[in-house]
Motif scaffolding. Structure first.
Motif, PDB file in Angstrom:
ATOM      1  N   PRO A   1       0.798  -1.230   0.000  1.00  0.00           N
ATOM      2  CA  PRO A   1       0.000   0.000   0.000  1.00  0.00           C
ATOM      3  C   PRO A   1       0.839   1.293   0.000  1.00  0.00           C
ATOM      4  N   ASN A   2       2.081   1.208   0.417  1.00  0.00           N
ATOM      5  CA  ASN A   2       2.932   2.404   0.465  1.00  0.00           C
ATOM      6  C   ASN A   2       3.814   2.562  -0.764  1.00  0.00           C
ATOM      7  N   LEU A   3       3.613   1.736  -1.740  1.00  0.00           N
ATOM      8  CA  LEU A   3       4.389   1.840  -2.978  1.00  0.00           C
ATOM      9  C   LEU A   3       4.121   3.185  -3.641  1.00  0.00           C
ATOM     10  N   ILE A   4       5.173   3.838  -4.089  1.00  0.00           N
ATOM     11  CA  ILE A   4       5.056   5.136  -4.743  1.00  0.00           C
ATOM     12  C   ILE A   4       4.603   4.939  -6.186  1.00  0.00           C
ATOM     13  N   LEU A   5       3.545   5.668  -6.560  1.00  0.00           N
ATOM     14  CA  LEU A   5       3.044   5.607  -7.933  1.00  0.00           C
ATOM     15  C   LEU A   5       3.527   6.773  -8.776  1.00  0.00           C
ATOM     16  N   GLY A   6       3.833   7.884  -8.143  1.00  0.00           N
ATOM     17  CA  GLY A   6       4.304   9.020  -8.919  1.00  0.00           C
ATOM     18  C   GLY A   6       4.112  10.329  -8.183  1.00  0.00           C
ATOM     19  N   TYR A   7       4.395  11.388  -8.895  1.00  0.00           N
ATOM     20  CA  TYR A   7       4.328  12.740  -8.359  1.00  0.00           C
ATOM     21  C   TYR A   7       3.489  13.592  -9.299  1.00  0.00           C
ATOM     22  N   VAL A   8       2.946  14.688  -8.775  1.00  0.00           N
ATOM     23  CA  VAL A   8       2.270  15.661  -9.623  1.00  0.00           C
ATOM     24  C   VAL A   8       3.327  16.603 -10.164  1.00  0.00           C
ATOM     25  N   ASP A   9       3.329  16.780 -11.458  1.00  0.00           N
ATOM     26  CA  ASP A   9       4.246  17.728 -12.086  1.00  0.00           C
ATOM     27  C   ASP A   9       3.679  19.126 -11.871  1.00  0.00           C
ATOM     28  N   PRO A  10       4.377  20.000 -11.120  1.00  0.00           N
ATOM     29  CA  PRO A  10       3.855  21.344 -10.859  1.00  0.00           C
ATOM     30  C   PRO A  10       3.579  22.153 -12.123  1.00  0.00           C
ATOM     31  N   ARG A  11       4.206  21.807 -13.216  1.00  0.00           N
ATOM     32  CA  ARG A  11       3.953  22.530 -14.473  1.00  0.00           C
ATOM     33  C   ARG A  11       2.538  22.287 -14.986  1.00  0.00           C
ATOM     34  N   TRP A  12       1.843  21.286 -14.472  1.00  0.00           N
ATOM     35  CA  TRP A  12       0.464  21.007 -14.867  1.00  0.00           C
ATOM     36  C   TRP A  12      -0.535  21.905 -14.148  1.00  0.00           C
ATOM     37  N   LEU A  13      -0.076  22.628 -13.130  1.00  0.00           N
ATOM     38  CA  LEU A  13      -0.986  23.421 -12.306  1.00  0.00           C
ATOM     39  C   LEU A  13      -1.378  24.745 -12.939  1.00  0.00           C
ATOM     40  N   SER A  14      -0.430  25.393 -13.626  1.00  0.00           N
ATOM     41  CA  SER A  14      -0.685  26.737 -14.128  1.00  0.00           C
ATOM     42  C   SER A  14       0.230  27.042 -15.305  1.00  0.00           C
TER      43      SER A  14
END
Length: 186
Positions: free
Chosen positions: A60-73
């Motif tokens: 359950p603690n396996l990392i799936l990824g990160y949000v790319d901040p460039r997608w925000l604005s």
């Protein structure tokens, strides 16, 4: 008498729909900025969903990824501000969190037709984090007689942190929407 207006975005939109629906008589209106209403069918394929459920049981603690901040604005200033703000979560998204979000979104399908509170839905056309089709579905299926939707052309996820002219338009629209629904001053 209803007195609670709130501005909600993303996963908060998922939560707000459920909570507001349970307490409709207390809700005067809800303003959504890019709510998460449906999963992106390109990323939430049946095979990926099955794998995610298995991984949830095993790791359950396996990392799936990160949000790319460039997608925000589209505003590089806002992206930099997001990156430098220690109050923003910059860590990984894990299987456990992903499954909880998937379960919450799956429950929304039955709630949407019973939504009766006034709503304003704002969504960026180029949003890569929350599928804009969810906002269209919310607008179409909700039973509310007071609903407004605006799509912002070429904009990303955080409309309140977009390029300056969009941000001004977003806050102006929100202010007008609220003012139009306030009781008259006596």
């Amino acid at each position: 008498m209803p007195s609670n207006n709130c501005v909600i975005g993303s996963q908060g939109g998922t939560i707000a729909i459920s909570v507001a629906n349970e307490r409709q008589k207390y809700i005067a209106g809800v303003i959504f900025i890019a709510p998460l209403v449906i999963l992106n069918p390109e990323s939430a394929t049946p095979a990926r969903m099955c794998c995610a459920k298995m991984l949830y049981c095993l790791m359950p603690n396996l990392i799936l990824g990160y949000v790319d901040p460039r997608w925000l604005s589209r505003s590089q200033k806002e992206v930099k501000s997001f990156k430098n703000d220690p109050l923003n979560y910059h860590g990984p998204y894990r299987v456990r969190f992903t499954i909880q979000v998937l379960q919450a979104v799956a429950k929304l399908e039955k709630d949407l037709p019973t939504v009766t509170w006034p709503m304003l839905i704002l969504h960026g056309e180029m949003d890569k984090l929350c599928d804009i089709r969810g906002s269209f579905l919310l607008y179409k299926v909700a039973a509310s007689s007071d609903k407004t939707m605006k799509v912002f052309s070429k904009c990303f996820h955080q409309l309140h942190r977009e390029v300056p002219n969009v941000t001004v338009e977003v806050f102006t629209l929100i202010g007008k929407w609220i003012a139009d629904r306030l009781p008259p001053v006596e």
